[in-house]
Design a protein around this motif. Structure first.
Motif, PDB file in Angstrom:
ATOM      1  N   PHE A 303       0.844  -1.193   0.000  1.00  0.00           N
ATOM      2  CA  PHE A 303       0.000   0.000   0.000  1.00  0.00           C
ATOM      3  C   PHE A 303       0.882   1.246   0.000  1.00  0.00           C
ATOM      4  N   ASP A 307      -3.221   5.769  -0.421  1.00  0.00           N
ATOM      5  CA  ASP A 307      -4.192   4.696  -0.653  1.00  0.00           C
ATOM      6  C   ASP A 307      -5.239   4.712   0.458  1.00  0.00           C
ATOM      7  N   LEU A 309      -7.798   2.370   2.580  1.00  0.00           N
ATOM      8  CA  LEU A 309      -7.944   0.976   2.964  1.00  0.00           C
ATOM      9  C   LEU A 309      -9.166   0.794   3.856  1.00  0.00           C
ATOM     10  N   LYS A 336      -7.475  -2.553  -0.333  1.00  0.00           N
ATOM     11  CA  LYS A 336      -7.322  -1.252  -0.969  1.00  0.00           C
ATOM     12  C   LYS A 336      -8.576  -0.980  -1.781  1.00  0.00           C
ATOM     13  N   SER A 339      -7.464   5.271  -4.257  1.00  0.00           N
ATOM     14  CA  SER A 339      -6.298   6.104  -3.961  1.00  0.00           C
ATOM     15  C   SER A 339      -6.663   7.568  -4.119  1.00  0.00           C
TER      16      SER A 339
END
Length: 361
Positions: A303, A307, A309, A336, A339
């Motif tokens: 990651f 990003d 999450l 994920k 972004s």
């Protein structure tokens, strides 16, 4: 807290008045309320009065307040006394910005002008200039601050210097303004125009990203586009921007689940106060959605910073917790889901403990 405003700049000595009026109408459509207007090159008093009065009064009728940028030389050229600002009042201005300073006592005296004009001070100096003025018992509600802009590439303020200068004004409760740069505008007061930002790091960023950074710094009340003419798309983007809460534009992965999309876009987020260096955590979603399944996907990669999450079914109590990556790492218990766009990554520095934030798809 002062309500935050958006502003436009026009340059009557270099522009077509019909084009200026169309630009102001477009600004009105998108909620702009300030005009910055340069009067650093005026020569003939009657011609200047007619030209500036017409466009300023037009702006007044469409909800704008105009600040005129002036210098000590202009007072001499127009035969105006420092003790009589009626010329600027007569042409409809709301404020005059002193591009160059006087001696402190003059600025303090000007702040008591009977015309009720706001006196804007040049903020782009890290000296005792403001304190000197205030020491002469200036009329503080009528003192504003406004940074310079910098047409030559490489000459804008550094972020650190900008913050230091701005804090001098903000700490004294002075209303503040700074400039951002349109990526399509090519008109300014001089014959060099590499954009017109206050900060050098803003010069080539999308204008709404520049403005977000200004507002989220907590140091700037009004953001003004320095160069003319910004595009309608730029004005629209600025009008939709949240001026009071940190907001990130996100590109989603294709496998994002329904519950993940709800968490990102529909929930209120704030960074936990016990901040860490790995991630910024927004934890209320794990409580609200604790019973909702969230199978793993996009969970094997490293990651990257920026990003977004969300904990998957393998993360126990932390399932459905949202995190923003601040340090690269791997953890298969997290999915994920998207972004933050690369141009907005500098905004992560404003993700303070307890900061409220939101996402835009």
């Amino acid at each position: 807290m002062t309500m935050r405003q958006l502003g436009l700049s026009i340059y009557p000595d270099h522009s077509n008045q019909d084009a200026d009026k169309q630009y102001l109408l477009l600004g009105e459509k998108y909620g702009f309320t300030r005009i910055f207007m340069s009067m650093l090159e005026a020569k003939d008093v009657q011609a200047t009065k007619k030209k500036f009065s017409e466009i300023i009064q037009f702006g007044n009728r469409h909800g704008f307040a105009t600040t005129l940028d002036i210098s000590p030389r202009i007072f001499d050229q127009l035969g105006i006394s420092y003790t009589d600002l009626s010329f600027f009042k007569e042409i409809g201005a709301k404020a005059v910005r002193l591009d160059q300073g006087f001696n402190g006592i003059t600025e303090a005296d000007l702040s008591y002008n009977p015309e009720g004009l706001i006196i804007e001070l040049n903020m782009s100096n890290d000296t005792g200039y403001l304190d000197n003025i205030l020491s002469y018992r200036a009329n503080e509600p009528f003192l504003y601050g406004c940074h310079n802009f910098y047409p030559q590439v490489g000459t804008g303020l550094t972020d650190a210097f900008f913050e230091s200068c701005s804090k001098r004004f903000k700490s004294r409760g002075i209303h503040t303004a700074a400039f951002v740069s349109s990526q399509v505008g090519n008109q300014g007061p001089w014959n060099v125009n590499d954009g017109l930002p206050t900060r050098e790091t803003d010069r080539y960023l999308p204008v709404d990203v520049q403005a977000k950074s200004m507002f989220m710094s907590g140091l700037i009340d009004d953001v003004i586009i320095g160069n003319a003419y910004a595009s309608e798309e730029e004005l629209s983007n600025l009008s939709r921007m949240n001026r009071y809460m940190l907001s990130f534009k996100v590109d989603f992965v294709s496998a994002i689940s329904d519950v993940e999309r709800k968490i990102v876009l529909n929930e209120k987020h704030y960074r936990r106060g016990d901040a860490n260096a790995l991630v910024a955590r927004s934890t209320m979603s794990r409580v609200k959605y604790r019973e909702v399944a969230n199978p793993p996907h996009d969970n094997k990669e490293t990651f990257k910073v920026g990003d977004i999450l969300i904990g998957n079914d393998g993360f126990g109590i932390y399932k459905n917790e949202l995190q923003v990556v601040l340090t690269e790492h791997k953890d298969s218990r997290k999915n994920k889901i998207g972004s933050i766009r690369s141009e907005e990554l500098p905004l992560l520095k404003y993700l303070y403990p307890w900061a409220k934030f939101q996402f835009e798809a």
